[in-house]
Scaffold this motif. Structure first.
Motif, short mmCIF file in Angstrom:
data_model
loop_
_atom_site.label_atom_id
_atom_site.label_comp_id
_atom_site.label_asym_id
_atom_site.label_seq_id
_atom_site.Cartn_x
_atom_site.Cartn_y
_atom_site.Cartn_z
N UNK A 220 38.48 47.68 48.49
CA UNK A 220 38.50 48.76 49.43
C UNK A 220 39.82 49.14 50.05
N UNK A 221 40.83 48.07 49.86
CA UNK A 221 42.20 48.02 50.62
C UNK A 221 42.93 47.21 49.86
N UNK A 222 44.24 47.04 50.44
CA UNK A 222 45.03 45.86 50.01
C UNK A 222 44.54 44.66 50.99
N UNK A 223 44.76 43.48 50.14
CA UNK A 223 44.51 42.20 51.17
C UNK A 223 45.65 41.24 50.95
N UNK A 224 45.95 40.67 51.88
CA UNK A 224 47.04 39.59 51.75
C UNK A 224 46.46 38.25 51.18
N UNK A 225 47.54 37.34 50.67
CA UNK A 225 47.14 36.25 50.16
C UNK A 225 46.19 35.54 50.86
N UNK A 230 40.49 33.30 51.85
CA UNK A 230 39.50 32.95 52.71
C UNK A 230 38.43 33.89 52.24
N UNK A 231 38.38 35.10 51.89
CA UNK A 231 37.42 35.93 51.45
C UNK A 231 36.50 35.63 49.87
N UNK A 232 37.46 34.93 49.09
CA UNK A 232 37.04 34.95 47.79
C UNK A 232 37.19 33.72 47.22
N UNK A 233 37.37 32.43 47.93
CA UNK A 233 37.69 31.21 47.40
C UNK A 233 36.68 30.51 46.73
N UNK A 273 46.72 31.84 46.68
CA UNK A 273 47.89 32.33 46.22
C UNK A 273 48.87 31.77 47.04
N UNK A 274 50.33 31.61 46.55
CA UNK A 274 51.24 31.04 47.54
C UNK A 274 52.32 31.80 47.36
N UNK A 275 53.38 31.42 48.29
CA UNK A 275 54.79 31.98 48.36
C UNK A 275 55.55 32.01 47.07
N UNK A 318 54.79 38.89 50.81
CA UNK A 318 53.61 38.47 50.49
C UNK A 318 52.88 39.53 49.51
N UNK A 319 51.80 39.10 48.65
CA UNK A 319 51.15 39.61 47.75
C UNK A 319 50.37 40.91 48.60
N UNK A 320 50.02 41.92 47.96
CA UNK A 320 49.18 42.77 48.30
C UNK A 320 48.08 42.75 47.11
N UNK A 321 46.76 42.48 47.52
CA UNK A 321 45.72 42.21 46.25
C UNK A 321 45.02 43.52 46.56
#
Length: 351
Positions: A220-225, A230-233, A273-275, A318-321
């Protein structure tokens, strides 16, 4: 002297009944006769040499034609035997000079990157890439895999033929054409795009409960790494869709058919996801941008917008996923779609 007189004297000469004067006269006559005959024979031979018959002329011409044909054939074969190895050697130098940074390796690396960042859950094992070099031609066979719960599954093969560094033929052999490099398919919807896709969550739930499936999840939006980690580990994620700054502007079928979604593959297990992955992603796009014509020729998408993507990504840290591909089963879809972060779910493949 008549013929009859000559014959009579010749008989008497052989019988030895001529007197001495007659015998001398006869011998002189026969000497002159022999000289005359030799002259006639020599004249006949010269005429035969100077004026051969039509049949003799045809035979001579046929022999000359055969001789010319075989001589030309031998010359042609000799040239081929000399030129082909020389051209092949020059081609090996053309593709190989520079070692790891040579043209041949650049082409293989471009094929690998384009396969993995534009096709969800498609991975290339560099150890299985096959290539052959012919005069000014490079043939590459790339075996592609997907990852399901950390296990690799063979998808199929893409074959590429290059003249110098220009792609002139491409063939795909897949058990499921949805993974093929020449297939146009829309996988995700960016949260800020007005483009819409049908949510297939209910359809997927009707499949057999324990059936392994691959689904594309749009968020529903962009998520950071950090948020994704945290949400989908606990999910078996194989590919992340990355917001590169242009996805929100893809609003029509035409846009999505011209410009691909891009992302990063994982190994089908819990991967944070890493730098470093972010820097590597930018590095891969920069590599493609330097070879944009080649990269565009490998895919049906003809406007990769690489410069715009790189410029936007370098502004960030950082990523925007905004989506990901994962392996699951139909009985787990209800819990997945109940998550507030999930916008919609579409089916990629049934395992």
């Amino acid at each position: 002297m008549t013929d009859e007189q000559f014959k009579k004297l010749l008989a008497q000469y052989h019988q030895g009944t001529l007197d001495e004067n007659e015998e001398t006269e006869m011998e002189e006559f026969m000497k002159r006769y022999d000289v005359y005959n030799e002259f006639l024979e020599e004249s006949d031979q010269e005429e035969a040499i100077e004026a051969p018959t039509v049949v003799q002329t045809e035979k001579i011409l046929k022999r000359a034609q055969k001789s010319l044909f075989f001589r030309n054939a031998i010359i042609a074969v000799s040239i081929i035997l000399i030129i082909l190895p020389l051209l092949t050697m020059l081609s090996v130098v053309y593709y190989g000079v520079g070692g790891e940074n040579g043209r041949g390796n650049d082409i293989i690396k471009t094929v690998t990157i384009m396969s993995e960042i534009t096709q969800p859950n498609v991975q290339v094992n560099s150890n299985t890439i096959e290539h052959e070099i012919f005069p000014f031609n490079l043939n590459i066979s790339v075996h592609k895999y997907s990852t399901s719960n950390s296990e690799k599954q063979y998808l199929g093969e893409d074959r590429y033929q290059f003249f110098f560094d220009k792609l002139y033929n491409q063939q795909s052999d897949y058990r499921d054409t949805s993974y093929s490099a020449d297939t146009l398919k829309h996988y995700f919807v960016h949260p800020k795009s007005s483009y819409s896709m049908k949510n297939e969550a209910k359809k997927i739930e009707q499949l057999p409960k324990g059936l392994p499936i691959e689904v594309n999840v749009s968020l529903n939006r962009d998520y950071s790494s950090e948020e994704i980690n945290q949400l989908f580990n606990s999910y078996s994620i194989s590919w992340y869709a990355v917001d590169t700054g242009i996805e929100s502007k893809l609003k029509t079928d035409w846009d999505l058919n011209q410009t691909p979604v891009m992302g990063i593959p994982t190994q089908g297990k819990t991967v944070k996801l890493t730098k470093k992955q972010y820097k590597d992603f930018i590095s891969d796009l920069t590599f493609l941008n330097e070879r944009e014509k080649l990269a565009s020729s490998l895919t049906p998408y003809k406007d990769l917008k690489l410069q715009t993507r790189i410029k936007e990504l370098k502004k960030r840290k950082d990523f925007n996923i905004y989506g990901f591909t994962m392996t699951t089963t139909p009985d787990q879809i209800a819990a997945l779609k109940a998550k507030k972060e999930v916008k919609q779910i579409t089916l990629l493949d049934e395992k």
